[in-house]
Design a protein around this motif. Sequence first.
Motif, short mmCIF file in Angstrom:
data_model
loop_
_atom_site.label_atom_id
_atom_site.label_comp_id
_atom_site.label_asym_id
_atom_site.label_seq_id
_atom_site.Cartn_x
_atom_site.Cartn_y
_atom_site.Cartn_z
N ALA A 57 57.60 55.89 -5.32
CA ALA A 57 57.02 57.06 -5.99
C ALA A 57 55.52 57.17 -5.71
CB ALA A 57 57.27 56.96 -7.49
N LEU A 58 54.82 56.06 -5.69
CA LEU A 58 53.38 56.09 -5.44
C LEU A 58 53.05 56.44 -3.99
CD1 LEU A 58 52.23 53.13 -7.69
CD2 LEU A 58 51.66 55.55 -7.97
N VAL A 59 53.91 56.06 -3.05
CA VAL A 59 53.71 56.47 -1.66
C VAL A 59 53.83 57.98 -1.54
CG1 VAL A 59 54.73 56.38 0.66
CG2 VAL A 59 54.39 54.27 -0.61
N ILE A 60 54.87 58.54 -2.17
CA ILE A 60 55.07 59.99 -2.14
C ILE A 60 53.92 60.71 -2.86
CG2 ILE A 60 56.57 61.86 -2.97
CD1 ILE A 60 58.93 59.88 -2.47
N TYR A 61 53.49 60.17 -4.00
CA TYR A 61 52.37 60.74 -4.75
C TYR A 61 51.12 60.80 -3.90
CZ TYR A 61 48.26 60.27 -7.78
OH TYR A 61 47.02 60.38 -8.35
N ALA A 62 50.80 59.67 -3.25
CA ALA A 62 49.57 59.62 -2.44
C ALA A 62 49.65 60.58 -1.27
CB ALA A 62 49.34 58.19 -1.96
N ALA A 63 50.80 60.64 -0.60
CA ALA A 63 50.94 61.54 0.54
C ALA A 63 50.84 63.00 0.12
CB ALA A 63 52.28 61.29 1.25
N THR A 64 51.46 63.33 -1.00
CA THR A 64 51.42 64.71 -1.50
C THR A 64 50.00 65.13 -1.83
OG1 THR A 64 53.65 64.48 -2.40
CG2 THR A 64 52.29 66.26 -3.29
N PHE A 65 49.29 64.28 -2.56
CA PHE A 65 47.95 64.67 -2.99
C PHE A 65 46.90 64.52 -1.91
CE2 PHE A 65 50.13 64.71 -6.98
CZ PHE A 65 49.61 65.86 -7.54
N MET A 66 47.20 63.79 -0.82
CA MET A 66 46.32 63.86 0.35
C MET A 66 46.33 65.28 0.88
SD MET A 66 46.50 60.50 2.80
CE MET A 66 48.18 60.74 3.27
N ARG A 67 47.52 65.86 0.93
CA ARG A 67 47.66 67.23 1.41
C ARG A 67 46.92 68.22 0.52
NH1 ARG A 67 47.56 72.01 2.15
NH2 ARG A 67 49.27 73.39 2.60
N TYR A 68 47.11 68.07 -0.80
CA TYR A 68 46.48 69.02 -1.71
C TYR A 68 44.98 68.84 -1.81
CZ TYR A 68 50.97 70.85 -3.06
OH TYR A 68 52.19 71.45 -3.03
N SER A 69 44.46 67.66 -1.54
CA SER A 69 43.01 67.47 -1.58
C SER A 69 42.33 68.25 -0.46
CB SER A 69 42.66 65.98 -1.47
OG SER A 69 42.99 65.48 -0.19
N LEU A 70 43.06 68.54 0.60
CA LEU A 70 42.51 69.35 1.68
C LEU A 70 42.85 70.83 1.53
CD1 LEU A 70 43.22 66.99 4.70
CD2 LEU A 70 41.10 67.26 3.40
N ALA A 71 43.81 71.15 0.66
CA ALA A 71 44.23 72.54 0.48
C ALA A 71 43.32 73.30 -0.48
CB ALA A 71 45.67 72.59 -0.02
N VAL A 72 42.60 72.58 -1.33
CA VAL A 72 41.71 73.27 -2.27
C VAL A 72 40.49 73.79 -1.53
CG1 VAL A 72 42.47 71.92 -4.26
CG2 VAL A 72 40.53 71.14 -2.91
N THR A 73 39.80 74.73 -2.16
CA THR A 73 38.58 75.29 -1.57
C THR A 73 37.40 74.95 -2.45
OG1 THR A 73 39.88 77.11 -0.68
CG2 THR A 73 37.49 77.40 -0.74
N PRO A 74 36.41 74.26 -1.95
CA PRO A 74 36.32 73.63 -0.63
C PRO A 74 37.16 72.35 -0.59
CG PRO A 74 34.39 73.07 -1.92
CD PRO A 74 35.20 74.03 -2.75
N PRO A 75 37.53 71.90 0.61
CA PRO A 75 38.33 70.67 0.70
C PRO A 75 37.60 69.49 0.05
CG PRO A 75 38.23 71.78 2.82
CD PRO A 75 37.27 72.48 1.92
N ASN A 76 38.35 68.67 -0.65
CA ASN A 76 37.76 67.53 -1.36
C ASN A 76 38.02 66.26 -0.55
OD1 ASN A 76 36.91 65.57 -3.15
ND2 ASN A 76 37.67 66.69 -4.94
N TYR A 77 37.07 65.91 0.31
CA TYR A 77 37.23 64.77 1.21
C TYR A 77 37.16 63.44 0.47
CZ TYR A 77 36.73 68.33 4.77
OH TYR A 77 36.93 69.44 5.53
N LEU A 78 36.45 63.39 -0.63
CA LEU A 78 36.40 62.15 -1.42
C LEU A 78 37.77 61.88 -2.04
CD1 LEU A 78 34.66 59.84 -2.42
CD2 LEU A 78 33.93 61.28 -4.33
#
Length: 126
Positions: A57-78
């Motif tokens: 579950a944590l692998v899926i969580y991390a992968a999903t939110f890696m995607r969403y951290s770049l989808a927001v405006t502006p991208p959140n690289y931290l």
Amino acid sequence: MAAAIKAINAKIRSNSVLDYICSTHFWGPVSNFGIPIAAVMDTQKDAEIISGPMTGALVIYAATFMRYSLAVTPPNYLLFACHLTNFGAQSTQAYRYLNYWKFGGREKQLADKAVAKGAIAPEAGA
């Protein structure tokens, strides 16, 4: 009092560094870094205590939110770095879990402990 707070807020927002440090784009990832730090620390513990379903579950969580951290405006690289670290640590834990429970790691560890205690002789040529 409200005027003073508005003035302080305006002063903070006029400085781009302070504006970033006072934003959720900074404090969200900083507070979230506890998860990957704990996962990295857990890689030093015995593989027997790893929960396979939770790690998955944590692998899926991390992968999903890696995607969403770049989808927001502006991208959140931290935030991306936080979830990338978590993804790496959780993937390591998943490998350790599979190796221990599915690919013979547990049996090997038990045999090594038995040999160390002197209960049985080591296999010839091993």
